[in-house]
Design an enzyme around this catalytic site. Sequence first.
Site, PDB file in Angstrom:
ATOM      1  CE  LYS A 228      39.348  -0.174 -12.040  1.00 15.09           C
ATOM      2  NZ  LYS A 228      39.802   0.560 -11.200  1.00 15.09           N
ATOM      3  NE  ARG A 262      33.018   2.604  -9.521  1.00  9.42           N
ATOM      4  CZ  ARG A 262      33.181   2.300 -10.789  1.00  9.42           C
ATOM      5  NH1 ARG A 262      34.093   1.521 -11.213  1.00  9.42           N
ATOM      6  NH2 ARG A 262      32.737   3.138 -11.394  1.00  9.42           N
TER       7      ARG A 262
END
Length: 299
Positions: A228, A262
């Site tokens: 991210k 995830r």
Amino acid sequence: MSMRSDRVLAVDRVLELGGRPWLMGIVNASPDSFSDGGQFGTLQAQIELARGLLEDGADILDIGGESASTGRPAVSVEQEIERVVPLIEHVTVELGALVSVDTYKPPVALAAIAAGARIVNDVSGLRDPALAEVCAQSGAALVLMHTRAAPKQRLQDPDLYGDVVGEVCAFLGERMEQALAAGIDPDQIILDPGPDFAKTPAQTIELLAGVGRLHELGRPLLMAISRKDFIGALTGRPPRERLGGTLAALAHGVDAGARIFRVHDVAAAADFLRVRAALTGELQPQRDLALAEEHRYER
């Protein structure tokens, strides 16, 4: 919500979370993903990626036909269905995979569930209430994610939140009520705090540091922390070089009580969790544990 439950209903499956962390492997059927766009451009390449992720230890495959990356147009419902349905059919039938479909569009969710998906991963924060109705009627599990932005919209405002953890908690509680009103069983719901979605890196870090407060809502947490932006901002690394930071976020999420993670790099995440479990005493090694000779040296 009152007591915390780790039981998830997903059509014909009952997922019992709460033991070891579950890994959700990412299979992008879109050519414009932020970290692997175009790398797996054919159906066969996507099937092989899915097979590899399962072999590496993925418990769930998250299949998406439209990248969440901003600055690129949304794809049509028809095109998204064409991308995900054949892949879902292959991996559920041939590989026996438990599949989540990453979509915010009710017709896509409906087609994906008919093809074998058992979870709908909605990164829009239930912007279309009809998605809850699809899950209520089919029995599919629903991942509710926090975001203040519409799909494909980039919202980066350092003054957007007063108390980011409290506001995420309130938003997800409200969306849960909306889903329940549509007929969803509470046990169908999974919650995702939405790292990076309508959040600056600093806001995401503040949110994840206090993410344990979301347990007040009584449902399992999914953490989508892989590669991210907040990790890139901290480390100064592009997406495919963020594994070290991803594993640090994974460790924090496990400590905070999240249940599903995830990730792109399933093998590395599974190795990390295995060694961690051995060192914390959750996994007891056999007394005759030894290193295989072929793994002693690099050939």
